[in-house]
Design a protein around this motif. Structure first.
Motif, short mmCIF file in Angstrom:
data_model
loop_
_atom_site.label_atom_id
_atom_site.label_comp_id
_atom_site.label_asym_id
_atom_site.label_seq_id
_atom_site.Cartn_x
_atom_site.Cartn_y
_atom_site.Cartn_z
N PRO A 92 0.83 -1.21 0.00
CA PRO A 92 0.00 0.00 0.00
C PRO A 92 0.86 1.26 0.00
O PRO A 92 1.88 1.34 0.68
CB PRO A 92 -0.79 -0.12 1.31
CG PRO A 92 0.08 -0.92 2.19
CD PRO A 92 0.84 -1.87 1.30
N THR A 93 0.46 2.25 -0.79
CA THR A 93 1.14 3.54 -0.83
C THR A 93 0.10 4.65 -0.84
O THR A 93 -1.06 4.42 -1.18
CB THR A 93 2.03 3.68 -2.08
OG1 THR A 93 1.21 3.61 -3.24
CG2 THR A 93 3.08 2.60 -2.13
N VAL A 94 0.54 5.85 -0.49
CA VAL A 94 -0.34 7.02 -0.52
C VAL A 94 0.11 7.88 -1.69
O VAL A 94 1.30 8.18 -1.83
CB VAL A 94 -0.23 7.81 0.80
CG1 VAL A 94 -1.10 9.05 0.76
CG2 VAL A 94 -0.61 6.93 1.98
N THR A 95 -0.82 8.27 -2.54
CA THR A 95 -0.50 9.14 -3.66
C THR A 95 -1.44 10.34 -3.67
O THR A 95 -2.49 10.32 -3.03
CB THR A 95 -0.64 8.40 -5.02
OG1 THR A 95 -1.99 7.97 -5.17
CG2 THR A 95 0.29 7.21 -5.10
N GLY A 96 -1.05 11.37 -4.40
CA GLY A 96 -1.87 12.57 -4.52
C GLY A 96 -1.02 13.82 -4.39
O GLY A 96 0.05 13.80 -3.80
N GLY A 111 10.94 -0.11 -5.55
CA GLY A 111 11.42 1.26 -5.69
C GLY A 111 10.30 2.27 -5.66
O GLY A 111 10.41 3.33 -5.02
N ARG A 112 9.21 1.97 -6.33
CA ARG A 112 8.05 2.87 -6.34
C ARG A 112 7.44 2.97 -4.93
O ARG A 112 7.04 4.04 -4.49
CB ARG A 112 7.02 2.37 -7.34
CG ARG A 112 6.14 3.47 -7.86
CD ARG A 112 5.33 3.04 -9.06
NE ARG A 112 6.21 2.88 -10.22
CZ ARG A 112 6.13 1.87 -11.08
NH1 ARG A 112 5.21 0.93 -10.92
NH2 ARG A 112 6.95 1.80 -12.10
N PHE A 113 7.39 1.84 -4.23
CA PHE A 113 6.89 1.84 -2.85
C PHE A 113 7.73 2.75 -1.97
O PHE A 113 7.20 3.57 -1.21
CB PHE A 113 6.89 0.41 -2.30
CG PHE A 113 6.58 0.32 -0.83
CD1 PHE A 113 5.29 0.49 -0.37
CD2 PHE A 113 7.60 0.09 0.09
CE1 PHE A 113 5.01 0.43 0.99
CE2 PHE A 113 7.32 0.01 1.44
CZ PHE A 113 6.02 0.18 1.90
#
Length: 153
Positions: A92-96, A111-113
Motif C-alpha cells: 500500500p502507498t499514498v498518492t496525490g 522502488g516505487r513503494f
C-alpha cells in the motif's frame, strides 16, 4: 496567575520572572520558545523528504482518467531505477498532490513503494515535532501558573 515572562537574549527566548496579565499571552510565548528549541536538522530533512516526494516531474499519459495523479516524484523515479525489483505482495502507498486528492494505491515495485513512502516519513517527523512542542509548552506553562490557570489540572 504567578509572575513569569520571556525575554530574548539575541539567541533564545528565556524564561524570566515578570508579570503577565493574560494566561494566553504567556502560553503563546512558551509555545514560541519550545518551537525554537525543537526545530533542527531533522526538520530540514523532513522538509526535503516531503518536497522530494511531490509529483513534479512530467510523465507519459497514464491510464485511469481524471483520478490518476499526474506526474511522478524525483524520489519515486530514481528509487524505481535503483530498485526495479517486484514484491510478491501488493504494497500500500499514498498518492496525490494535496490532501483532497490523497488516495491509497497499491504497487508491487519496491522502488516505487519506497519513493511513495518517503514523503509520508517526512510528515510523520513534522507531526511528531508538533506534538512534542505542545506537550513541552503545556508542561512548562503548568509549572509557572497557579492551579486555576493550569491545563488538565
Amino acid at each position: 496567575m504567578k509572575k513569569g515572562g520571556l525575554i530574548n537574549d539575541g539567541k533564545n527566548l528565556l524564561l524570566q520572572w515578570a508579570w503577565w496579565p493574560y494566561a494566553e499571552e504567556l502560553y503563546f510565548l512558551i509555545v514560541v520558545d519550545k518551537t525554537l528549541e525543537q526545530l533542527g536538522v531533522q526538520d530540514v530533512i523532513a522538509a526535503a523528504l516531503i518536497i522530494s516526494g511531490q509529483p513534479i516531474l512530467p510523465t507519459c499519459v497514464k491510464i485511469g482518467g481524471p483520478t490518476v495523479t499526474r506526474g511522478t516524484s524525483p524520489t519515486s523515479k530514481y528509487a524505481s531505477k535503483i530498485l526495479p525489483h517486484t514484491s510478491p505482495l501488493r504494497l500500500p502507498t499514498v498518492t496525490g498532490r494535496n490532501i483532497r486528492t490523497l488516495k491509497i494505491t497499491f504497487t508491487r515495485n519496491i522502488g516505487r513503494f519506497i519513493g511513495r513512502t518517503v514523503p509520508v516519513v517526512g510528515w510523520v517527523i513534522l507531526a511528531s515535532d508538533v506534538v512534542q512542542i505542545f506537550w513541552k509548552a503545556m508542561r512548562t506553562y503548568n509549572e509557572i501558573v497557579d492551579n486555576e490557570d493550569k491545563f488538565f489540572g
